[in-house]
Design an enzyme around this catalytic site. Structure first.
Site, PDB file in Angstrom:
ATOM      1  N   PHE A 162       0.807  -1.224   0.000  1.00 44.41           N
ATOM      2  CA  PHE A 162       0.000   0.000   0.000  1.00 44.41           C
ATOM      3  C   PHE A 162       0.838   1.271   0.000  1.00 44.41           C
ATOM      4  O   PHE A 162       2.049   1.220   0.152  1.00 44.41           O
ATOM      5  CB  PHE A 162      -1.063  -0.006   1.096  1.00 44.41           C
ATOM      6  N   GLU A 163       0.171   2.407  -0.228  1.00 46.62           N
ATOM      7  CA  GLU A 163       0.814   3.710  -0.475  1.00 46.62           C
ATOM      8  C   GLU A 163       1.694   3.662  -1.726  1.00 46.62           C
ATOM      9  O   GLU A 163       2.656   4.417  -1.854  1.00 46.62           O
ATOM     10  CB  GLU A 163       1.661   4.145   0.737  1.00 46.62           C
ATOM     11  N   THR A 165       2.882   0.369  -4.567  1.00 50.48           N
ATOM     12  CA  THR A 165       3.725  -0.824  -4.432  1.00 50.48           C
ATOM     13  C   THR A 165       5.186  -0.461  -4.631  1.00 50.48           C
ATOM     14  O   THR A 165       5.519   0.471  -5.377  1.00 50.48           O
ATOM     15  CB  THR A 165       3.342  -1.907  -5.464  1.00 50.48           C
ATOM     16  N   ASN A 166       6.064  -1.199  -3.992  1.00 53.53           N
ATOM     17  CA  ASN A 166       7.494  -0.919  -4.126  1.00 53.53           C
ATOM     18  C   ASN A 166       7.962  -1.050  -5.568  1.00 53.53           C
ATOM     19  O   ASN A 166       8.895  -0.369  -5.998  1.00 53.53           O
ATOM     20  CB  ASN A 166       8.291  -1.864  -3.221  1.00 53.53           C
ATOM     21  N   ASP A 167       7.317  -1.932  -6.332  1.00 53.32           N
ATOM     22  CA  ASP A 167       7.699  -2.115  -7.735  1.00 53.32           C
ATOM     23  C   ASP A 167       7.425  -0.838  -8.539  1.00 53.32           C
ATOM     24  O   ASP A 167       8.273  -0.385  -9.311  1.00 53.32           O
ATOM     25  CB  ASP A 167       6.915  -3.282  -8.342  1.00 53.32           C
ATOM     26  N   GLN A 263      12.245  -1.523 -18.230  1.00 54.30           N
ATOM     27  CA  GLN A 263      12.105  -1.696 -16.787  1.00 54.30           C
ATOM     28  C   GLN A 263      13.242  -2.494 -16.155  1.00 54.30           C
ATOM     29  O   GLN A 263      13.543  -2.307 -14.974  1.00 54.30           O
ATOM     30  CB  GLN A 263      10.749  -2.336 -16.468  1.00 54.30           C
TER      31      GLN A 263
END
Length: 355
Positions: A162-163, A165-167, A263
């Site tokens: 949440f906030e 995703t780290n990805d 990416q």
């Protein structure tokens, strides 16, 4: 799975009318409002997770100092010592990031979205590592509900989601930094269109690149801003910033606007940026401790030293991973493996027993 005290649920909007007096900001500008809210949430995570890690480390230390194996407490064995040291360093870096961002905000800074994203990524992954290692140190006892750590592990899993995703945040960190570098390169391209009128600028750029190729730094150094005992670490951090800048320039010149689709490269740029920010944060904090003759100054210097040395190795590894035919071929193979797994609807290879 976790955060059971949070009433998490799906929320649907279907032709909802908002009274004009309830509109936040300007109509059509809600995304900016939500981003500012997320920035504040991300910044707070590093601070909150620092407290979580502090409590976990206390439990791990308590067990390791009491548990006896082969006639000695397990905190005297190298394997446990490395675990505890790395747990302490991850906490130190996370907490340093949180307070560095807080200081910038208190000084009136309004543009801290990259730093907030970095602290959220590092803090959430550091806390997961610390919790996992705490369970490992406690062994079977750590797996049991009575120890209370399994609940922390379940609660922590959401922090990488949440906030933002780290990805996705890694791509955000990389692309935002690249956007700034791209603007600088555009200015240089304008200069190249009229070399006679901008000879001094071109000469300066050429001199800067020559120094970089020779292994010298071309920009500001961190050395004047740190304690003298941390000069080596400051020089190392400065070289990492230089290497990072050169890599961004090379990547932009190669991929141009298509960089948004690369990416594999962007993730490695983000990893390097996160490590560099961590180096700067711990250098600042350890310098302050040494300057104030803090009783923990020497301990903080040790953690700063080890973290900076290891972070530099990780940074260079990630920067090297942004280019080169061998890396590109490996990324292409990874993409091919993924496509084949998707086409198959799962694993492609046969079971060893022929199932």
């Amino acid at each position: 799975m976790g955060i059971k005290a949070s009433n998490t649920a799906e929320l649907y909007f279907d032709n909802v009318k908002i009274p004009i007096e309830n509109v936040l900001g300007e109509v059509g500008k809600g995304f900016k409002v939500s981003m500012n809210i997320l920035n504040n949430g991300r910044f707070g995570m590093a601070a909150a997770l620092s407290g979580t890690m502090r409590n976990l480390i206390r439990k791990a230390v308590e067990h390791a100092h009491q548990r006896v194996q082969f006639g000695k407490t397990i905190d005297t064995y190298g394997t446990i010592q490395e675990k505890l040291a790395r747990m302490a360093m991850k906490h130190y870096v996370t907490e340093s990031m949180a307070y560095m961002i807080s200081a910038n905000m208190d000084s009136g800074a309004t543009d801290f979205q990259i730093e907030a994203a970095i602290s959220k990524i590092h803090g959430s992954e550091a806390a997961w590592y610390v919790c996992d290692e705490t369970i490992q140190i406690l062994g079977g006892m750590g797996f049991m509900k009575e120890a209370g750590i399994e609940r922390v592990l379940r609660d922590l899993r959401i922090f990488r989601i949440f906030e933002g995703t780290n990805d996705i945040l890694r791509l955000f960190v990389a692309l935002t930094g690249i956007q700034f570098a791209g603007e600088q390169l555009k200015d240089l391209q304008k200069v190249l269109k009229n070399p006679k009128a901008n000879w001094n600028v071109l000469l300066g750029e050429g001199y800067k690149r020559a120094k970089r190729m020779a292994g010298f730094t071309t920009g500001p150094t961190l050395v004047p801003h740190v304690h003298s005992e941390l000069t080596a670490e400051a020089l190392l951090a400065t070289r990492m910033v230089e290497a990072f800048g050169a890599t961004i320039e090379r990547v932009l010149m190669k991929h141009g606007k298509n960089i948004i689709n690369e990416q594999f490269v962007l993730n490695r740029i983000a990893e390097a940026a996160i490590e560099i920010y961590g180096m700067v944060a711990v250098l600042s904090r350890a310098s302050r401790a040494l300057n104030e003759n803090s009783p923990t100054g020497q301990h903080e210097q040790l953690m700063c030293n080890v973290f900076c040395e290891e972070a530099a190795g990780r940074i260079m590894g990630n920067l090297r991973g942004t280019s080169g035919s061998r890396n590109e071929a490996r990324y292409a193979k990874l993409a091919q493996i993924s496509r084949q797994v998707v086409d198959q609807g799962g694993l492609v290879q046969r079971h060893p027993l022929g199932f």
